[in-house]
Design an enzyme around this catalytic site. Structure first.
Site, PDB file in Angstrom:
ATOM      1  N   ASP A 219      75.035  22.925 -12.753  1.00 53.99           N
ATOM      2  CA  ASP A 219      74.319  24.191 -12.685  1.00 53.99           C
ATOM      3  C   ASP A 219      72.835  23.893 -12.993  1.00 53.99           C
ATOM      4  OD1 ASP A 219      75.315  27.554 -13.686  1.00 53.99           O
ATOM      5  OD2 ASP A 219      73.624  26.840 -12.501  1.00 53.99           O
TER       6      ASP A 219
HETATM    7  C1  GLC Z   1      72.229  29.925 -11.898  1.00 59.55           C
HETATM    8  C2  GLC Z   1      73.702  30.258 -12.046  1.00 59.55           C
HETATM    9  C3  GLC Z   1      74.561  29.717 -10.930  1.00 59.55           C
HETATM   10  C4  GLC Z   1      73.765  29.688  -9.645  1.00 59.55           C
HETATM   11  C5  GLC Z   1      72.661  28.665  -9.815  1.00 59.55           C
HETATM   12  C6  GLC Z   1      71.760  28.591  -8.567  1.00 59.55           C
HETATM   13  O1  GLC Z   1      71.682  29.626 -13.150  1.00 59.55           O
HETATM   14  O2  GLC Z   1      74.319  29.916 -13.284  1.00 59.55           O
HETATM   15  O3  GLC Z   1      75.722  30.563 -10.840  1.00 59.55           O
HETATM   16  O4  GLC Z   1      74.597  29.335  -8.553  1.00 59.55           O
HETATM   17  O5  GLC Z   1      71.866  28.896 -10.976  1.00 59.55           O
HETATM   18  O6  GLC Z   1      71.051  29.784  -8.440  1.00 59.55           O
END
Ligand code: GLC
Length: 731
Positions: free
Chosen positions: A280
């Site tokens: 993430d």
């Molecule tokens: C965010 C979220 C994740 C998302 C990623 C890209 O922090 O936790 O669910 O897909 O970043 O935006």
């Protein structure tokens, strides 16, 4: 001039990967594991050097809270052209985006989708999302979000499929097939050109954050990990999901983005996952914040060593892995494994043959009438009727309606969280939908907009109050200390009650809300979640009886915040909950039961369950359970028949009941149908601390009914010599 083998589509993907890998420098390999966001001219030089492998189409780490970020297909073709024609090896970028519940044709939030208990509709909705996103140049959806959640204070409860691993697992498989278009249980050799690769996230246990506070610590036993939180991810992987996203949090002090046991031993070795893991946003670098990495280089070593293949938006892999490998501190074999995984998905998406998107293609795919119809059906089927004293359904003529409440005429609020490609102006508000539905001799007054509203309300036949949460009160980094309604809304319902006309409360929300007092004051309560672009129409379809409500709660609704966590598939404890004794797990200032149990929902008709019968063939390891469900009302409707099982005695204490089967059943008035559930080893075993199936002899209970309080039951057993038999065949 002969083309290099990796560019030859006549060769197998493996041959092409090995040829390409053999040509790559360490920096280019690390570049394939490096994702950055919203690439523009300032990044073109890195792209030319092969230092970026993926473009995250989002403007911020909390893209879901950033209003209306747009896709610019022409801009992405431009940066793709640089990767393909100006870098040494011409490896295309893979474009990823948060396509969480619909794309331009915005679906209900996933928690709402789950309330429809319909894998078919979830697959259809995500098929639409995939086609719309791919037409815009998106290759990879960071979806489905598969975090089991038992704490509605956590804002991201809105993004998942609720509290139950069985229901959420079925919907996970459907979502993956919708996005990817695969019908076999493996990552496709080649994805259909109008689909995207899915991403099971956030691996794993993110919903167990202490206090319901986002990103917070979790303490999850191996037993609960394998039997509750991993179940949805396993279902997604078994449906061929091509990528997985590692979560931000830690379990017992080990952050998920450095969790070798889960990322490599379980996900890749035990389950055989052949795609790639992306962290993430910044989660690899955050290993330094967690206090297990001394610096960025150490974080790169821990993250990639544990099994995170691609680093989302921290540059830690690009800046450190080449030197770590060069110095012998990190295995090039593991680096190559990560690169192979990423390249496999890029080849499967056809990016080497077709790296660009037709920037005008989206017009032919977005907002199609048939797509809007699917989302409208899903919205209506997701809505849960919690109370109705007969005021619903409304007749559409000769009626004066007083419409009030803060969400009566709102647009983006109906989208819910994580909507970055929906456009507010395309939402039908509840007021617009009701206005469009009204027949002759009908008047609609918008309560807040008229003088002397009280006098007018008193002259109305019914008041509809649209209350609940705005979209900004759920989703990432939007956790609350209470599940009470936003300030002033209970008072609004109470004041409306004094007008002595029937009240219909339509509640929008991204989480279970405390409706205890609304239930006392309103004559009908419809929970509509955040229902998406056609949400106002879906509510209207229900209010006027065009659709008979069939939604069932995918998550327990507590009576108050103080009851959290409260979920149906809990263990017994040594002092279980009979209502008539003291000294059991309870509160002295509240009832033990939830306001509404998992699986609950009403209809405009009524259903009964009877004639349950459990049978067994001693030669077959299976119990067949049948029951008769009857529509005892005066209009057709759909109910969700649910089958729950309890393993009464096992080597570890098992839940008091677990969902092991469900079926949406449509019945005409007066019609009956016999439903059947087959319970085999998969339904009655559990997983041990190492994720291995354990099937133990002993007594089991089974119930069938309309929610998790089902009490129509039978008992069966598995004898020590492995014979399956019925003890009490049921009523
Ligand atoms: C965010 C979220 C994740 C998302 C990623 C890209 O922090 O936790 O669910 O897909 O970043 O935006």
């Amino acid at each position: 001039m002969t083309i290099p083998a990796y560019k030859n589509p006549a060769l197998t993907v493996s041959e092409r990967i090995e040829d390409l890998l053999g040509r790559m420098t360490l920096k280019e390999k690390a570049g394939q594991l490096n994702q950055w966001f919203n690439l523009g001219p300032e990044h073109y030089d890195m792209v030319r050097k092969g230092e970026i492998g993926s473009d995250l189409l989002a403007g911020s780490p909390t893209a879901g809270n950033s209003p209306q970020e747009r896709i610019f297909a022409r801009r992405y073709n431009e940066v793709q052209k640089i990767a393909v024609t100006e870098s040494r090896l011409g490896i295309p970028l893979i474009f990823g985006r948060d396509v969480i519940h619909g794309y331009r044709t915005v679906a209900p939030i996933p928690l709402g989708m789950a309330a429809a208990w319909s894998p078919e509709l979830v697959q259809a909705a995500n098929t639409i999302a995939a086609r719309e996103a791919r037409a815009d140049g998106v290759h990879w959806a960071f979806s489905p979000m598969l975090d089991i959640a038992r704490d509605p204070r956590w804002g991201r409860v809105a993004e998942g499929f609720g509290e139950d691993p069985f229901l959420a697992g079925k919907l996970a498989a459907a979502a993956v097939r919708g996005f990817q278009g695969n019908d076999q249980d493996a990552i496709p050799e080649r994805f259909p050109v109008d689909r995207v690769v899915a991403c099971a996230k956030h691996f794993v246990g993110y919903g167990a954050a202490e206090g319901g506070r986002d990103y917070n610590t979790t303490e999850i036993t191996r037993q609960t990990l394998h039997n509750v939180y991993l179940a949805t991810f396993k279902a997604a992987i078994q449906s061929g999901c091509g990528t997985v996203m590692s979560a931000f949090h830690d379990i017992g002090g080990i952050p998920l983005s450095a969790h070798r046991y889960l990322l490599t031993e379980v996900l890749k070795e035990q389950w055989g996952f052949g795609g790639f893991v992306v962290s993430d946003w910044g989660a690899v670098w955050e290993l330094t914040n967690h206090g297990i990495a001394a610096d960025a280089g150490h974080a790169a070593e821990l993250g990639c060593g544990a099994g995170v293949d691609m680093d989302m938006c921290s540059m830690v892999y690009l800046n450190n892995l080449p030197d770590l490998v060069q110095s012998g501190k990190f295995s090039e074999e593991r680096l190559d494994d990560a690169v192979r995984r990423v390249l496999r998905i890029k080849f499967a998406l056809g990016l080497f043959e077709s790296p660009y998107v037709d920037a005008d293609a989206s017009h032919a795919v977005h907002l199609l009438p048939e797509s809007l119809a699917v989302m409208r059906r899903l919205a209506a089927d997701s809505m849960v009727l919690l109370k109705n004293n007969g005021v619903l359904p409304l007749r559409a003529d000769h009626l004066t309606i007083c419409l009030g409440g803060p969400l009566a005429d709102r647009r983006k609020e109906l989208f819910g969280c994580w909507t970055i490609d929906g456009r507010d102006e395309e939402v039908t508000t509840l007021k617009e939908a009701i206005t469009g539905r009204l027949g002759a001799e009908t008047r609609l007054h918008h309560y807040e907009l008229v003088d002397d509203a009280v006098k007018l309300a008193r002259a109305s036949d019914v008041m509809i109050l649209a209350i609940g949460e705005s979209e900004g009160r759920s989703g990432e980094d939007n956790c609350t200390t209470t599940i009470d309604l936003p300030a002033g809304q209970e008072a609004l319902v109470e004041s409306a009650r004094r007008m002595a006309i029937p009240i219909v409360a339509v509640v929008f929300g991204g989480r279970p809300l405390n409706l205890t007092r609304v239930m006392d004051w309103a004559d009908a309560v419809l929970f509509a979640w955040h229902p998406g672009i056609t949400g106002g129409l879906g509510v209207t379809d229900i209010l006027f009886g065009d659709v008979n409500p069939s939604g069932r709660l995918p998550i327990t609704f507590p009576r108050s915040t103080g009851q959290i966590p409260l979920y149906y598939n809990h263990r017994s404890t040594g002092r279980p909950l009979p209502r008539n004794s003291r000294r059991h797990s309870r509160y002295i200032d509240a009832l033990d039961s939830p306001l509404f149990p998992f699986g609950f929902g009403l209809s405009y008709t009524t259903f009964t369950y009877g004639n349950l019968c459990a049978t067994a063939d001693p030669q077959i390891p299976e119990i067949v359970v049948t029951a008769q469900v009857t529509n005892t009302g005066d209009r057709a409707g759909t109910t969700v028949a649910q089958c729950y099982v309890r393993d009464v005695v096992a080597s570890v204490a098992r839940p008091v009941r677990e969902l092991k089967g469900f079926e949406r059943v449509f019945l005409e008035a007066g019609q009956s149908k016999t439903i059947l559930f087959r319970l085999g080893p998969q339904e009655v075993s559990y997983l041990d601390d190492n994720g291995h199936e354990v099937l133990e002899p002993g007594r089991f209970q089974v119930w069938v009914g309309g929610d998790s309080n089902a009490d129509l039951g039978a008992d069966f057993e598995i004898t020590p010599d492995g014979r399956w038999g019925v003890i009490d065949k049921g009523e």
